[in-house]
Design a protein around this motif. Structure first.
Motif, short mmCIF file in Angstrom:
data_model
loop_
_atom_site.label_atom_id
_atom_site.label_comp_id
_atom_site.label_asym_id
_atom_site.label_seq_id
_atom_site.Cartn_x
_atom_site.Cartn_y
_atom_site.Cartn_z
N MET A 1 0.83 -1.18 0.00
CA MET A 1 0.00 0.00 0.00
C MET A 1 0.87 1.24 0.00
O MET A 1 1.78 1.36 0.80
CB MET A 1 -0.88 0.01 1.23
N LEU A 2 0.62 2.11 -0.92
CA LEU A 2 1.34 3.36 -0.99
C LEU A 2 0.32 4.48 -1.08
O LEU A 2 -0.78 4.30 -1.58
CB LEU A 2 2.25 3.40 -2.21
N PHE A 3 0.72 5.63 -0.61
CA PHE A 3 -0.18 6.77 -0.66
C PHE A 3 -0.27 7.33 -2.07
O PHE A 3 -1.32 7.49 -2.62
CB PHE A 3 0.26 7.84 0.32
N ARG A 4 0.86 7.65 -2.64
CA ARG A 4 0.91 8.18 -4.00
C ARG A 4 2.18 7.69 -4.64
O ARG A 4 3.24 7.79 -4.06
CB ARG A 4 0.91 9.70 -4.00
N SER A 5 2.04 7.22 -5.83
CA SER A 5 3.22 6.71 -6.51
C SER A 5 2.90 6.51 -7.99
O SER A 5 2.79 5.40 -8.46
CB SER A 5 3.67 5.41 -5.87
N GLU A 6 2.75 7.60 -8.71
CA GLU A 6 2.42 7.52 -10.11
C GLU A 6 3.46 6.69 -10.85
O GLU A 6 4.64 6.87 -10.68
CB GLU A 6 2.33 8.92 -10.73
N GLY A 7 3.00 5.82 -11.70
CA GLY A 7 3.89 5.04 -12.52
C GLY A 7 4.47 3.81 -11.85
O GLY A 7 5.14 3.03 -12.50
N VAL A 8 4.25 3.62 -10.59
CA VAL A 8 4.79 2.45 -9.90
C VAL A 8 3.66 1.55 -9.44
O VAL A 8 3.59 0.39 -9.82
CB VAL A 8 5.67 2.85 -8.69
N VAL A 9 2.76 2.07 -8.67
CA VAL A 9 1.66 1.28 -8.15
C VAL A 9 0.49 1.29 -9.12
O VAL A 9 0.05 2.35 -9.56
CB VAL A 9 1.18 1.80 -6.77
N GLN A 10 0.05 0.10 -9.48
CA GLN A 10 -1.15 -0.04 -10.28
C GLN A 10 -2.26 -0.39 -9.30
O GLN A 10 -2.29 -1.50 -8.75
CB GLN A 10 -0.97 -1.12 -11.33
N ASN A 11 -3.13 0.55 -9.07
CA ASN A 11 -4.15 0.42 -8.04
C ASN A 11 -4.94 -0.88 -8.19
O ASN A 11 -5.51 -1.17 -9.23
CB ASN A 11 -5.10 1.61 -8.08
N GLY A 12 -4.91 -1.69 -7.13
CA GLY A 12 -5.63 -2.95 -7.11
C GLY A 12 -4.87 -4.11 -7.72
O GLY A 12 -5.30 -5.25 -7.62
N GLN A 13 -3.74 -3.84 -8.35
CA GLN A 13 -2.95 -4.89 -8.97
C GLN A 13 -1.73 -5.26 -8.12
O GLN A 13 -1.50 -6.41 -7.83
CB GLN A 13 -2.46 -4.45 -10.36
N ASN A 14 -0.95 -4.25 -7.76
CA ASN A 14 0.26 -4.48 -6.96
C ASN A 14 0.30 -3.59 -5.72
O ASN A 14 1.32 -3.45 -5.08
CB ASN A 14 1.52 -4.30 -7.80
N GLY A 15 -0.80 -2.97 -5.43
CA GLY A 15 -0.91 -2.10 -4.27
C GLY A 15 -2.21 -1.31 -4.35
O GLY A 15 -3.03 -1.52 -5.24
N PHE A 16 -2.37 -0.41 -3.42
CA PHE A 16 -3.55 0.46 -3.41
C PHE A 16 -3.09 1.90 -3.34
O PHE A 16 -2.10 2.22 -2.67
CB PHE A 16 -4.44 0.19 -2.18
N LEU A 17 -3.81 2.75 -4.01
CA LEU A 17 -3.59 4.20 -3.92
C LEU A 17 -4.75 4.80 -3.15
O LEU A 17 -5.90 4.46 -3.39
CB LEU A 17 -3.51 4.81 -5.32
N PHE A 18 -4.42 5.65 -2.19
CA PHE A 18 -5.47 6.31 -1.41
C PHE A 18 -4.90 7.59 -0.83
O PHE A 18 -3.70 7.78 -0.76
CB PHE A 18 -6.01 5.40 -0.29
N ASP A 19 -5.79 8.47 -0.45
CA ASP A 19 -5.40 9.73 0.17
C ASP A 19 -4.73 9.43 1.50
O ASP A 19 -5.31 8.74 2.34
CB ASP A 19 -6.64 10.60 0.37
N PRO A 20 -3.52 9.93 1.72
CA PRO A 20 -2.81 9.60 2.96
C PRO A 20 -3.50 10.14 4.22
O PRO A 20 -3.18 9.69 5.31
CB PRO A 20 -1.43 10.23 2.77
N PHE A 21 -4.44 11.04 4.04
CA PHE A 21 -5.13 11.60 5.20
C PHE A 21 -6.51 10.97 5.39
O PHE A 21 -7.28 11.41 6.24
CB PHE A 21 -5.25 13.12 5.06
N ASP A 22 -6.82 9.96 4.62
CA ASP A 22 -8.12 9.30 4.69
C ASP A 22 -7.96 7.92 5.34
O ASP A 22 -7.74 6.91 4.66
CB ASP A 22 -8.72 9.18 3.29
N ALA A 23 -8.07 7.90 6.66
CA ALA A 23 -7.90 6.64 7.40
C ALA A 23 -8.95 5.62 7.00
O ALA A 23 -8.68 4.42 6.97
CB ALA A 23 -7.97 6.91 8.91
#
Length: 79
Positions: free
Chosen positions: A1-23
């Motif tokens: 899980m990473l907060f933001r990582s354009e070009g590295v994390v494919q959301n739902g495939q190899n991690g999740f992208l989410f707002d770091p302030f959204d618990a």
């Protein structure tokens, strides 16, 4: 899980992208993985493969070599 990582994390495939302030969003990602061990395993393996391919020793050496060769061919880029 990473907060933001354009070009590295494919959301739902190899991690999740989410707002770091959204618990709540982070919790949803964790719960989704806890409920689906196969998905957890699949995403873990995809993340490891990406890390090896993109950031592993050989890949880093090849990228560094490419930069050095580019600078040798065109020294004006180094300035």
């Amino acid at each position: 899980m990473l907060f933001r990582s354009e070009g590295v994390v494919q959301n739902g495939q190899n991690g999740f992208l989410f707002d770091p302030f959204d618990a709540g969003a982070m919790a949803e990602c964790l719960i989704a993985l806890l409920k689906d061990p196969k998905r957890w395993t699949s995403m873990s393996q995809a993340g490891l493969a990406l890390g090896r391919d993109k950031f592993g020793g050989n890949g880093q050496v090849e990228r560094f070599q490419s930069v050095v060769e580019s600078l040798v061919q065109n020294p004006a880029k180094a300035a």
